[in-house]
Motif scaffolding. Structure first.
Motif, short mmCIF file in Angstrom:
data_model
loop_
_atom_site.label_atom_id
_atom_site.label_comp_id
_atom_site.label_asym_id
_atom_site.label_seq_id
_atom_site.Cartn_x
_atom_site.Cartn_y
_atom_site.Cartn_z
N GLU A 113 0.85 -1.19 0.00
CA GLU A 113 0.00 0.00 0.00
C GLU A 113 0.89 1.24 0.00
O GLU A 113 2.01 1.21 0.51
CB GLU A 113 -0.91 0.03 1.24
N PRO A 114 0.40 2.37 -0.56
CA PRO A 114 1.16 3.61 -0.46
C PRO A 114 1.45 3.93 1.00
O PRO A 114 0.56 3.85 1.85
CB PRO A 114 0.22 4.64 -1.10
N ASP A 115 2.70 4.27 1.30
CA ASP A 115 3.10 4.42 2.70
C ASP A 115 4.01 5.64 2.86
O ASP A 115 5.24 5.56 2.74
CB ASP A 115 3.82 3.15 3.16
N ALA A 116 3.40 6.80 3.14
CA ALA A 116 4.16 8.03 3.30
C ALA A 116 5.07 7.99 4.53
O ALA A 116 6.17 8.56 4.52
CB ALA A 116 3.21 9.22 3.39
N LYS A 117 4.65 7.29 5.56
CA LYS A 117 5.48 7.19 6.78
C LYS A 117 6.77 6.43 6.48
O LYS A 117 7.84 6.81 6.95
CB LYS A 117 4.70 6.49 7.89
N ARG A 118 6.66 5.36 5.72
CA ARG A 118 7.87 4.60 5.35
C ARG A 118 8.78 5.45 4.48
O ARG A 118 10.01 5.43 4.65
CB ARG A 118 7.50 3.31 4.62
#
Length: 517
Positions: free
Chosen positions: A341-346
């Motif tokens: 999934e799209p993961d801005a935190k990562r």
């Protein structure tokens, strides 16, 4: 997903409608119209010289006006002789490949074709080595020799895919008396031996092709004359189809046009078997922010493919999560495995751990077209929404765009890709091998080793594990990010036969299959 399902139903209905008006209409008549069939496309010819281009529009032209030693029959993935009488590897080492030239060949200008012409064509292409030329397709080709009607290719390592590469536009045979040895030919003319001769050419506008009476090869019957019409934008192509300026259309109609097509009498819609993909490519040369692997990984972590495919493309393409698309040997979901999934935190953590200052500013080049503009806007929106990136989008016309990304003008750029031949190697060596056709500066010793390993096997299924490992390496190193894949669509009026054979997964554009009914 709904749009994709609906499109598949439409294609089936389109074929049934065409067949339902009478099976005889799928076959050409022996008499009747002799005027050219008009075929519309947005693919451009960037060079009429086979040593100077490695793009779909140019290769489409080459497959009609030039011959290669080998070619592909419609629906088959094993090459057959064309300009050659026969071809085979010598011994079991797969490092020496020899072809015997037919003895009845001549160029359209009347000069007899010799083995020296074949040797000259390959050596010239490798010597000129243009930025956007096809030489990256032959990294294992060490030398070419000619004696009598025999042409011998010596390879630096085992390469079971070499015959497939000979059957592409890169294998086009040119007349050594009309093509300079050390530079590209630039006049708007062709001296080849293909099934057609180029009678008239207006760059960016049209090309008139007429059957070549001197052709001898794998094609047993050539249709009538064809006029190819080139359109700068996909919307222009759609307008031309609606205005009945063309009888056949192939690459690229706008997604909104395809997704809203309704089955109707008089139109045949064919879903071709080829697999077109599109990647976001990174310039990893020193000086670009994309030289830092963490930046590339962060971009990959953020991208939301379904939002791109359902937005800009109206569901006419499918998300792609690996280098090799579905339907090809060894396909995996390597990028999905890393980022389901799209993961801005990562993405933020990746940049922080690498000591990268945010927001990361970079240039993003793309080919001028409304659909690609919408795609770029969505990618820019996704990246900038995180606060981690600032994207400068640059819209450029195709011919200029190719030269610019080859020179490293952009930090990132999107390019579509059609397989040169029906093998997974067509997605690995040209895209992620050292000195690849993307000219992005990427090189990986491990990936090069794996590519070489895949090329050793005549039994291609034995290369599956290596192809999977290549994709895992690409998902880790991220020289590019796969975005989507789709099939080709051909529209034709009921007055034209043969459109179902115009294109397939072999990269050949069979204009000779078209004829008036």
């Amino acid at each position: 997903m709904r749009s994709t399902v609906r499109l598949r139903i439409l294609i089936t209905c389109g074929v049934l409608v065409a067949a339902g008006v009478g099976g005889w209409q799928l076959l050409p008549s022996d008499g009747g119209r002799t005027d050219p069939i008009s075929v519309g496309t947005t693919d451009e010819v960037t060079s009429l010289d086979p040593a100077g281009a490695y793009d779909a529009g140019s290769w489409a032209m080459y497959s009609n006006v030039f011959q290669s030693l080998l070619t592909f029959k419609p629906g088959f993935t094993t090459p057959v002789p064309d300009a050659a009488e026969s071809c085979k590897f010598q011994g079991s080492k797969l490092t020496v490949y020899q072809c015997t030239l037919r003895d009845d060949l001549s160029f359209a200008n009347g000069r007899k074709i010799t083995a020296e012409d074949v040797k000259y064509s390959f050596e010239r292409m490798l010597r000129i080595k243009t930025d956007v030329g096809p030489q990256p397709l032959f990294p294992t080709l060490k030398s070419v020799s000619a004696e009598g009607r025999e042409v011998t290719f010596r390879l630096s390592s085992r390469d079971a895919t070499f015959p497939l590469k000979l059957a592409t536009g890169a294998g086009s045979i040119v007349d050594k008396d009309h093509y300079p040895a050390n530079k590209l030919r630039t006049d708007p003319a062709v001296d080849g031996s293909g099934p057609y001769v180029l009678k008239e050419y207006k760059a960016g506008e049209s090309a008139l092709l007429e059957p070549n009476p001197k052709y001898h090869g794998a094609i047993t019957k050539v249709g009538g004359p064809v006029r190819v019409k080139y359109y700068g934008q996909s919307a222009d192509l759609a307008d031309a189809w609606k205005a009945k300026e063309i009888e056949v259309t192939h690459r690229q109609l706008p997604p909104e046009f395809i997704s809203t097509l309704e089955p109707q009498d008089g139109i045949r819609v064919t879903e071709a078997e080829s697999a077109e993909i599109r990647n976001l490519n990174f310039n990893v040369r020193p000086g670009s922010p994309m030289a830092d692997k963490a930046v590339r990984q962060a971009v990959a972590a953020v991208l939301d493919r379904p939002a791109i495919t359902t937005g800009a493309y109206k569901g006419t393409v499918e998300p792609l999560y690996s280098l090799i698309p579905q339907g090809f040997l060894g396909h995996s979901t390597a990028f999905y495995d890393v980022n389901p999934e799209p993961d801005a935190k990562r993405a933020k953590q990746l940049l922080k751990d690498a000591g990268v200052k945010t927001p990361v500013k970079f240039t993003f080049g793309y080919r001028a077209d409304a659909t690609y503009g919408a795609e770029t806007a969505e990618i820019k929106r996704q990246l900038e929404k995180t606060g981690l990136f600032r994207v400068e989008a640059v819209e450029v016309k195709w011919a200029e765009f190719q030269k610019a990304y080859a020179k490293g003008t952009y930090d990132a750029y999107t390019v579509g890709w059609l397989p040169d031949f029906p093998d997974s190697d067509s997605f690995t060596a040209p895209l992620v091998g050292t000195e690849n056709t993307l000219h992005n500066g990427f090189s990986s010793k491990r990936i090069d080793e794996l590519i070489s390993s895949t090329q050793q096997f005549g039994d291609r299924s034995r290369a599956t594990s290596d192809f999977k490992e290549i994709q895992s390496e690409v998902a880790s190193e991220v020289p590019l990010v796969p975005l989507w894949q789709k099939k080709d669509y051909v529209l034709a009026t009921e007055a034209v036969a043969g459109s179902q054979n115009l294109t397939d997964g072999t990269g050949i554009w069979r204009l000779w299959e078209l004829s008036w009914i």
